[in-house]
Design an enzyme around this catalytic site. Structure first.
Site, PDB file in Angstrom:
ATOM      1  N   HIS A 144       0.841  -1.199   0.000  1.00 10.01           N
ATOM      2  CA  HIS A 144       0.000   0.000   0.000  1.00 10.01           C
ATOM      3  C   HIS A 144       0.868   1.238   0.000  1.00 10.01           C
ATOM      4  O   HIS A 144       1.937   1.248   0.607  1.00 10.01           O
ATOM      5  CB  HIS A 144      -0.925   0.024   1.229  1.00 10.01           C
ATOM      6  CG  HIS A 144      -2.108   0.885   1.001  1.00 10.01           C
ATOM      7  ND1 HIS A 144      -2.079   2.247   1.182  1.00 10.01           N
ATOM      8  CD2 HIS A 144      -3.337   0.579   0.546  1.00 10.01           C
ATOM      9  CE1 HIS A 144      -3.255   2.740   0.853  1.00 10.01           C
ATOM     10  NE2 HIS A 144      -4.033   1.764   0.463  1.00 10.01           N
ATOM     11  N   ASP A 204      -7.996  -5.470  -0.584  1.00  7.56           N
ATOM     12  CA  ASP A 204      -8.429  -6.303  -1.704  1.00  7.56           C
ATOM     13  C   ASP A 204      -8.113  -7.789  -1.522  1.00  7.56           C
ATOM     14  O   ASP A 204      -8.678  -8.621  -2.215  1.00  7.56           O
ATOM     15  CB  ASP A 204      -7.786  -5.808  -3.011  1.00  7.56           C
ATOM     16  CG  ASP A 204      -8.368  -4.470  -3.444  1.00  7.56           C
ATOM     17  OD1 ASP A 204      -9.597  -4.368  -3.448  1.00  7.56           O
ATOM     18  OD2 ASP A 204      -7.598  -3.555  -3.740  1.00  7.56           O
TER      19      ASP A 204
HETATM   20  N1  CMC Z   1       3.966  -7.670  -4.736  1.00  3.56           N
HETATM   21  C1  CMC Z   1       5.314  -7.676  -4.867  1.00  3.56           C
HETATM   22  N2  CMC Z   1       6.074  -6.594  -4.684  1.00  3.56           N
HETATM   23  C2  CMC Z   1       5.460  -5.456  -4.354  1.00  3.56           C
HETATM   24  C3  CMC Z   1       4.060  -5.379  -4.180  1.00  3.56           C
HETATM   25  C4  CMC Z   1       3.325  -6.550  -4.376  1.00  3.56           C
HETATM   26  N3  CMC Z   1       1.998  -6.555  -4.237  1.00  3.56           N
HETATM   27  N4  CMC Z   1       3.717  -4.124  -3.839  1.00  3.56           N
HETATM   28  C5  CMC Z   1       4.858  -3.431  -3.824  1.00  3.56           C
HETATM   29  N5  CMC Z   1       5.902  -4.227  -4.127  1.00  3.56           N
HETATM   30  C6  CMC Z   1       7.318  -3.849  -4.189  1.00  3.56           C
HETATM   31  C7  CMC Z   1       7.626  -3.240  -5.554  1.00  3.56           C
HETATM   32  O1  CMC Z   1       7.975  -4.196  -6.488  1.00  3.56           O
HETATM   33  C8  CMC Z   1       8.712  -2.280  -5.195  1.00  3.56           C
HETATM   34  O2  CMC Z   1       9.909  -3.016  -5.036  1.00  3.56           O
HETATM   35  P1  CMC Z   1      11.306  -2.399  -5.486  1.00  3.56           P
HETATM   36  O3  CMC Z   1      11.493  -1.179  -4.650  1.00  3.56           O
HETATM   37  O4  CMC Z   1      12.269  -3.497  -5.205  1.00  3.56           O
HETATM   38  O5  CMC Z   1      11.169  -2.084  -6.956  1.00  3.56           O
HETATM   39  C9  CMC Z   1       8.323  -1.761  -3.820  1.00  3.56           C
HETATM   40  O6  CMC Z   1       7.545  -2.809  -3.243  1.00  3.56           O
HETATM   41  C10 CMC Z   1       7.473  -0.488  -3.882  1.00  3.56           C
HETATM   42  O7  CMC Z   1       6.352  -0.744  -4.734  1.00  3.56           O
HETATM   43  P2  CMC Z   1       5.586   0.345  -5.561  1.00  3.56           P
HETATM   44  O8  CMC Z   1       4.740  -0.320  -6.577  1.00  3.56           O
HETATM   45  O9  CMC Z   1       6.527   1.410  -6.022  1.00  3.56           O
HETATM   46  O10 CMC Z   1       4.705   0.968  -4.385  1.00  3.56           O
HETATM   47  P3  CMC Z   1       3.553   2.007  -4.592  1.00  3.56           P
HETATM   48  O11 CMC Z   1       3.401   2.745  -3.335  1.00  3.56           O
HETATM   49  O12 CMC Z   1       3.755   2.778  -5.826  1.00  3.56           O
HETATM   50  O13 CMC Z   1       2.303   1.060  -4.895  1.00  3.56           O
HETATM   51  C11 CMC Z   1       0.596  -0.480  -4.704  1.00  3.56           C
HETATM   52  C12 CMC Z   1       1.346   0.658  -4.008  1.00  3.56           C
HETATM   53  C13 CMC Z   1      -0.638  -0.787  -3.880  1.00  3.56           C
HETATM   54  C14 CMC Z   1       0.157  -0.019  -6.091  1.00  3.56           C
HETATM   55  C15 CMC Z   1       1.504  -1.710  -4.798  1.00  3.56           C
HETATM   56  O14 CMC Z   1       1.840  -2.176  -3.512  1.00  3.56           O
HETATM   57  C16 CMC Z   1       0.891  -2.814  -5.635  1.00  3.56           C
HETATM   58  O15 CMC Z   1       1.016  -2.795  -6.864  1.00  3.56           O
HETATM   59  N6  CMC Z   1       0.172  -3.792  -4.992  1.00  3.56           N
HETATM   60  C17 CMC Z   1      -0.524  -4.813  -5.728  1.00  3.56           C
HETATM   61  C18 CMC Z   1      -1.840  -4.274  -6.292  1.00  3.56           C
HETATM   62  C19 CMC Z   1      -2.862  -4.057  -5.201  1.00  3.56           C
HETATM   63  O16 CMC Z   1      -3.055  -4.907  -4.329  1.00  3.56           O
HETATM   64  N7  CMC Z   1      -3.566  -2.937  -5.261  1.00  3.56           N
HETATM   65  C20 CMC Z   1      -4.597  -2.584  -4.294  1.00  3.56           C
HETATM   66  C21 CMC Z   1      -4.177  -1.425  -3.446  1.00  3.56           C
HETATM   67  S1  CMC Z   1      -5.115  -1.161  -1.949  1.00  3.56           S
HETATM   68  C22 CMC Z   1      -6.743  -0.930  -2.361  1.00  3.56           C
HETATM   69  C23 CMC Z   1      -7.023  -0.013  -3.480  1.00  3.56           C
HETATM   70  O17 CMC Z   1      -6.437   1.042  -3.611  1.00  3.56           O
HETATM   71  O18 CMC Z   1      -7.906  -0.363  -4.259  1.00  3.56           O
END
Ligand code: CMC
Length: 371
Positions: free
Chosen positions: A256, A307
């Site tokens: 998140h 989710d």
């Molecule tokens: N699985 C594997 N690695 C992850 C995940 C995940 N679900 N989430 C983050 N990471 C890693 C990512 O690869 C990155 O690693 P590195 O620094 O080595 O490249 C690091 O953590 C930071 O990730 P990010 O994507 O830059 O983080 P963000 O703050 O931009 O994104 C997020 C937040 C929710 C989009 C992301 O955690 C994600 O894609 N999660 C999976 C999709 C998901 O479950 N979305 C629902 C979000 S909550 C409810 C909603 O909003 O609807």
């Protein structure tokens, strides 16, 4: 300095919901309390009026919502013309909400009273759209809403055509409350940017639905169920998760932008998932989920978000997997509308800047000199 993905940027003030130290409140009420004690209609009232309703106020809102659930027949007819075997229900929802604006005489009347009336009509019709399409694509006729049922029960009744059991209504009500608002998430920000141009409510909600649809936001719940189905059994979890991580792929339903220790909504959904999967005689969905959580979090310190366990909850409630995100949208409409009201009440155009990183000034090249 630009902030990638606007991380950490405080883009507005808001009195609707807050995330402080991994605690989520709606207008100062902890969601843990609201989930246990409130109805979804109470939460809608809270988000729109910034106070909990009295008994009379709640009754009036329930009545108004029940009175406006029915869809214009033109919307139902147009749904029947979509490529029913292919189109995603979020696409249908986005299109239907946009079309609803065409049937609302007040769509472009921009005063507080008219906006409130539109909000009631729109909130009431959201479940009817999702339910109607869920039936139409199976060759079934939409089921008309019942005025004697509350919002959660009516939603399930319109999808299934039969009155849901009390425990199902309770779970649906909690899920709707937990998804209702979430500070300045991507879809809410989208709605606010849209209406800050003084565009109308239907445009704001249509834009927000488009933003919610993506798998990094609301679309994640459907992807979680897809993953659980692909895994199929607890013994396959470890290799599945490790393989994904080796390939640097994300595991949906984890991580998140704002929460660090964990998403406070997840524990409620986890508890519901355990209870409902036992009741349906399919505990494997909960067991696989728990194993995914254990395996993933031992590799990466990223707890499950809203989710993750909502997937097995919605599956246990008997919903098709591709209407999970539309269900999220039905709930989040309450929050989007609250933010739209707040934006209109103290509006200024939202228009940030971009730091230009393209080529510097160039001389125009005539067509026949280009290579
Ligand atoms: N699985 C594997 N690695 C992850 C995940 C995940 N679900 N989430 C983050 N990471 C890693 C990512 O690869 C990155 O690693 P590195 O620094 O080595 O490249 C690091 O953590 C930071 O990730 P990010 O994507 O830059 O983080 P963000 O703050 O931009 O994104 C997020 C937040 C929710 C989009 C992301 O955690 C994600 O894609 N999660 C999976 C999709 C998901 O479950 N979305 C629902 C979000 S909550 C409810 C909603 O909003 O609807």
């Amino acid at each position: 300095m630009t902030a990638s993905g606007l991380e950490g940027v405080v883009a507005t003030t808001s009195s609707i919901s807050s995330i402080i130290d991994d605690t989520l409140t709606y207008v100062g009420y902890n969601i843990d309390d609201l989930t246990v004690h409130a109805s979804f209609e109470e939460v809608i009232y809270l988000l729109w009026h910034l106070e909990l309703p009295t008994k009379e106020q709640l009754q009036e809102l329930k009545q108004q919502l029940a009175d406006h659930m029915e869809l214009p027949p033109e919307i139902i007819e147009s749904m029947k013309k979509y490529p029913l075997d292919k189109v995603h229900p979020m696409t249908v929802l986005r299109t239907a909400v946009s079309s609803l604006g065409a049937f609302d005489d007040e769509a472009d009347v921009m005063n507080e009273e008219a906006n409130y009336r539109k909000a009631i009509r729109l909130q009431a019709k959201m479940p009817a759209i999702v339910a109607a399409f869920a039936r139409i694509r199976k060759g079934l006729e939409p089921v008309a809403p019942r005025k004697d049922l509350g919002f959660a029960a009516n939603f399930m009744y319109m999808i299934k055509g039969e009155e849901p059991a009390d425990i199902e209504v309770e779970a649906m009500n909690k899920a709707l409350i937990l998804h209702a608002d979430h500070e300045l998430n991507a879809s809410t920000f989208t709605a606010r940017v849209c209406v800050a141009t003084l565009s109308d409510i239907y445009s704001g909600i249509t834009a927000a639905i488009g933003a919610l649809k993506g798998p990094l936001h609301g679309g994640a719940n459907e992807q979680v169920m897809k993953m659980l189905t692909e895994i199929g059994s607890v013994d396959k979890v470890e290799s599945y998760v490790k393989d994904k991580l080796e390939k640097k792929e994300k595991i949906m339903g984890f991580g998140h932008r704002v929460y660090r220790k964990g998403d406070p909504r997840a524990k409620h959904l986890k508890e519901m998932s355990k209870k409902l999967t036992e009741l349906t005689g399919e505990p494997e969905w909960y067991n696989i989920s728990v194993k995914v959580e254990e395996t993933f979090t031992s590799e990466k310190p990223l707890p499950p978000n809203v989710d993750f366990y909502s997937a097995s909850v919605y599956h246990s409630l008997g919903f098709d997997h591709d209407i999970f995100t539309p269900i999220f949208a039905v709930s989040r409409t309450s929050g989007w509308l609250a933010h739209i009201f707040e934006q209109y009440a103290n509006n200024r155009l939202i228009r940030p800047r971009a730091e230009y990183t393209g080529p510097s000034m160039r001389s125009y090249i005539p067509m026949d000199e280009r290579k």
